[in-house]
Design an enzyme around this catalytic site. Structure first.
Site, PDB file in Angstrom:
ATOM      1  N   TYR A 124       3.917   4.929   3.133  1.00 42.44           N
ATOM      2  CA  TYR A 124       3.898   4.142   4.360  1.00 42.44           C
ATOM      3  C   TYR A 124       5.117   3.236   4.554  1.00 42.44           C
ATOM      4  O   TYR A 124       5.224   2.559   5.571  1.00 42.44           O
ATOM      5  CB  TYR A 124       2.614   3.296   4.392  1.00 42.44           C
ATOM      6  CG  TYR A 124       1.366   4.156   4.491  1.00 42.44           C
ATOM      7  CD1 TYR A 124       1.091   4.864   5.654  1.00 42.44           C
ATOM      8  CD2 TYR A 124       0.489   4.309   3.420  1.00 42.44           C
ATOM      9  CE1 TYR A 124      -0.027   5.677   5.758  1.00 42.44           C
ATOM     10  CE2 TYR A 124      -0.636   5.112   3.511  1.00 42.44           C
ATOM     11  CZ  TYR A 124      -0.884   5.795   4.678  1.00 42.44           C
ATOM     12  OH  TYR A 124      -1.989   6.607   4.780  1.00 42.44           O
TER      13      TYR A 124
ATOM     14  N   GLU B  60      -2.225   6.771  20.833  1.00 39.16           N
ATOM     15  CA  GLU B  60      -2.591   6.828  19.410  1.00 39.16           C
ATOM     16  C   GLU B  60      -1.297   6.947  18.609  1.00 39.16           C
ATOM     17  O   GLU B  60      -0.456   7.799  18.920  1.00 39.16           O
ATOM     18  CB  GLU B  60      -3.485   8.050  19.160  1.00 39.16           C
ATOM     19  CG  GLU B  60      -3.853   8.253  17.700  1.00 39.16           C
ATOM     20  CD  GLU B  60      -4.571   9.585  17.452  1.00 39.16           C
ATOM     21  OE1 GLU B  60      -4.904  10.299  18.436  1.00 39.16           O
ATOM     22  OE2 GLU B  60      -4.775   9.925  16.271  1.00 39.16           O
TER      23      GLU B  60
ATOM     24  N   ASN C 250      -3.367   2.302  16.244  1.00 36.68           N
ATOM     25  CA  ASN C 250      -3.329   3.071  15.000  1.00 36.68           C
ATOM     26  C   ASN C 250      -4.710   2.948  14.375  1.00 36.68           C
ATOM     27  O   ASN C 250      -5.027   1.939  13.743  1.00 36.68           O
ATOM     28  CB  ASN C 250      -2.254   2.554  14.037  1.00 36.68           C
ATOM     29  CG  ASN C 250      -2.124   3.459  12.805  1.00 36.68           C
ATOM     30  OD1 ASN C 250      -3.041   4.219  12.486  1.00 36.68           O
ATOM     31  ND2 ASN C 250      -0.996   3.375  12.124  1.00 36.68           N
TER      32      ASN C 250
ATOM     33  N   ARG D 188      -0.327  16.209   6.037  1.00 37.82           N
ATOM     34  CA  ARG D 188      -0.907  15.599   4.831  1.00 37.82           C
ATOM     35  C   ARG D 188      -2.216  16.317   4.452  1.00 37.82           C
ATOM     36  O   ARG D 188      -2.401  17.472   4.774  1.00 37.82           O
ATOM     37  CB  ARG D 188      -1.082  14.102   5.069  1.00 37.82           C
ATOM     38  CG  ARG D 188       0.261  13.398   5.364  1.00 37.82           C
ATOM     39  CD  ARG D 188       0.080  11.915   5.572  1.00 37.82           C
ATOM     40  NE  ARG D 188      -0.480  11.284   4.386  1.00 37.82           N
ATOM     41  CZ  ARG D 188      -1.017  10.056   4.395  1.00 37.82           C
ATOM     42  NH1 ARG D 188      -1.065   9.354   5.522  1.00 37.82           N
ATOM     43  NH2 ARG D 188      -1.506   9.541   3.282  1.00 37.82           N
TER      44      ARG D 188
ATOM     45  N   HIS E 193       0.614   6.893  14.589  1.00 36.93           N
ATOM     46  CA  HIS E 193       0.523   6.939  13.128  1.00 36.93           C
ATOM     47  C   HIS E 193       1.918   6.788  12.547  1.00 36.93           C
ATOM     48  O   HIS E 193       2.889   7.347  13.092  1.00 36.93           O
ATOM     49  CB  HIS E 193      -0.078   8.270  12.660  1.00 36.93           C
ATOM     50  CG  HIS E 193      -1.460   8.480  13.173  1.00 36.93           C
ATOM     51  ND1 HIS E 193      -2.564   7.881  12.615  1.00 36.93           N
ATOM     52  CD2 HIS E 193      -1.920   9.195  14.233  1.00 36.93           C
ATOM     53  CE1 HIS E 193      -3.640   8.219  13.301  1.00 36.93           C
ATOM     54  NE2 HIS E 193      -3.279   9.021  14.296  1.00 36.93           N
TER      55      HIS E 193
ATOM     56  N   ARG F  63       0.834  -1.203   0.000  1.00 33.85           N
ATOM     57  CA  ARG F  63       0.000   0.000   0.000  1.00 33.85           C
ATOM     58  C   ARG F  63       0.870   1.256   0.000  1.00 33.85           C
ATOM     59  O   ARG F  63       1.559   1.537   0.984  1.00 33.85           O
ATOM     60  CB  ARG F  63      -0.868   0.003   1.250  1.00 33.85           C
ATOM     61  CG  ARG F  63      -1.697   1.254   1.419  1.00 33.85           C
ATOM     62  CD  ARG F  63      -2.276   1.350   2.823  1.00 33.85           C
ATOM     63  NE  ARG F  63      -3.090   2.533   2.967  1.00 33.85           N
ATOM     64  CZ  ARG F  63      -3.467   3.050   4.136  1.00 33.85           C
ATOM     65  NH1 ARG F  63      -3.106   2.462   5.268  1.00 33.85           N
ATOM     66  NH2 ARG F  63      -4.192   4.133   4.179  1.00 33.85           N
TER      67      ARG F  63
HETATM   68  C1  DQA Z   1      -2.316   6.466   9.262  1.00 33.10           C
HETATM   69  C2  DQA Z   1      -2.731   7.859   8.778  1.00 33.10           C
HETATM   70  C3  DQA Z   1      -4.196   7.870   8.362  1.00 33.10           C
HETATM   71  O1  DQA Z   1      -4.561   9.157   7.884  1.00 33.10           O
HETATM   72  C4  DQA Z   1      -4.437   6.872   7.241  1.00 33.10           C
HETATM   73  O2  DQA Z   1      -5.806   6.821   6.930  1.00 33.10           O
HETATM   74  C5  DQA Z   1      -3.889   5.526   7.535  1.00 33.10           C
HETATM   75  C6  DQA Z   1      -2.603   5.400   8.219  1.00 33.10           C
HETATM   76  C7  DQA Z   1      -0.800   6.386   9.569  1.00 33.10           C
HETATM   77  O3  DQA Z   1      -0.408   5.441  10.234  1.00 33.10           O
HETATM   78  O4  DQA Z   1      -0.041   7.242   9.109  1.00 33.10           O
HETATM   79  O5  DQA Z   1      -4.452   4.511   7.132  1.00 33.10           O
HETATM   80  O6  DQA Z   1      -3.016   6.178  10.453  1.00 33.10           O
END
Ligand code: DQA
Length: 148
Positions: free
Chosen positions: A23, A101, A74, A110, A103, A18
């Site tokens: 990522y 939380e 996440n 973004r 990310h 993905r």
């Molecule tokens: C995310 C950031 C989110 O905006 C996105 O929808 C994801 C991944 C991250 O880990 O950077 O699926 O949570």
């Protein structure tokens, strides 16, 4: 016994293929194994799960409350609009447990719709933008303190 549940939301099972430019190249099983290794280095028994389903995620958060487990979450895209998830997270933290939380990316840098987290206000804290290391930093934050 699991000390910390690491819960990943929708599309995170697709890591590796993905949008690797966004990522990274690490796939989901490798990320899960790496997180578990980081946990054991910190003396934490960690269980990593992923689902694309909001109800499943909510159920796992309820179970974390009942089992007295801290959580690294996440919420992926649910971050930005799921009040059901927010309400479940609030039950974790209001009950004296901690929820970080995380990310991989920094949503604040973004698209505009990613600037809102409906979860952040009820999380213990947020770590974002460090790739897979976001999870390591979250586990570090949870290590070394007794559960509430
Ligand atoms: C995310 C950031 C989110 O905006 C996105 O929808 C994801 C991944 C991250 O880990 O950077 O699926 O949570």
């Amino acid at each position: 016994m699991t000390d910390v549940l690491v819960l990943n939301g929708p599309n995170l099972g697709r890591l590796g293929t993905r949008e690797p430019d966004v990522y990274g190249a690490l796939d989901a099983p490798t990320l899960a194994a790496t997180i578990a290794t980081w946990g054991s280095e910190l003396g934490l028994a960690v269980e990593v799960r992923q689902t694309d389903d909001e109800a499943t995620l909510v159920g796992w958060l309820h179970a974390a409350v009942d089992a007295r487990q801290d959580v690294v979450l996440n919420p992926a895209a649910f971050t930005h609009y799921s009040y059901a998830l927010r309400d479940a997270v609030a039950q974790v933290t209001r009950d004296g447990l901690r929820l970080v939380e995380v990310h991989l990316t920094n949503p604040a840098s973004r698209e505009r719709f990613r600037h809102t987290s409906v979860v952040a206000g009820v999380a213990t804290g947020t770590i974002a933008g460090f790739g897979a290391d976001s999870y390591r930093l979250a586990l570090q934050a949870l290590a070394g303190r007794p559960p509430a």
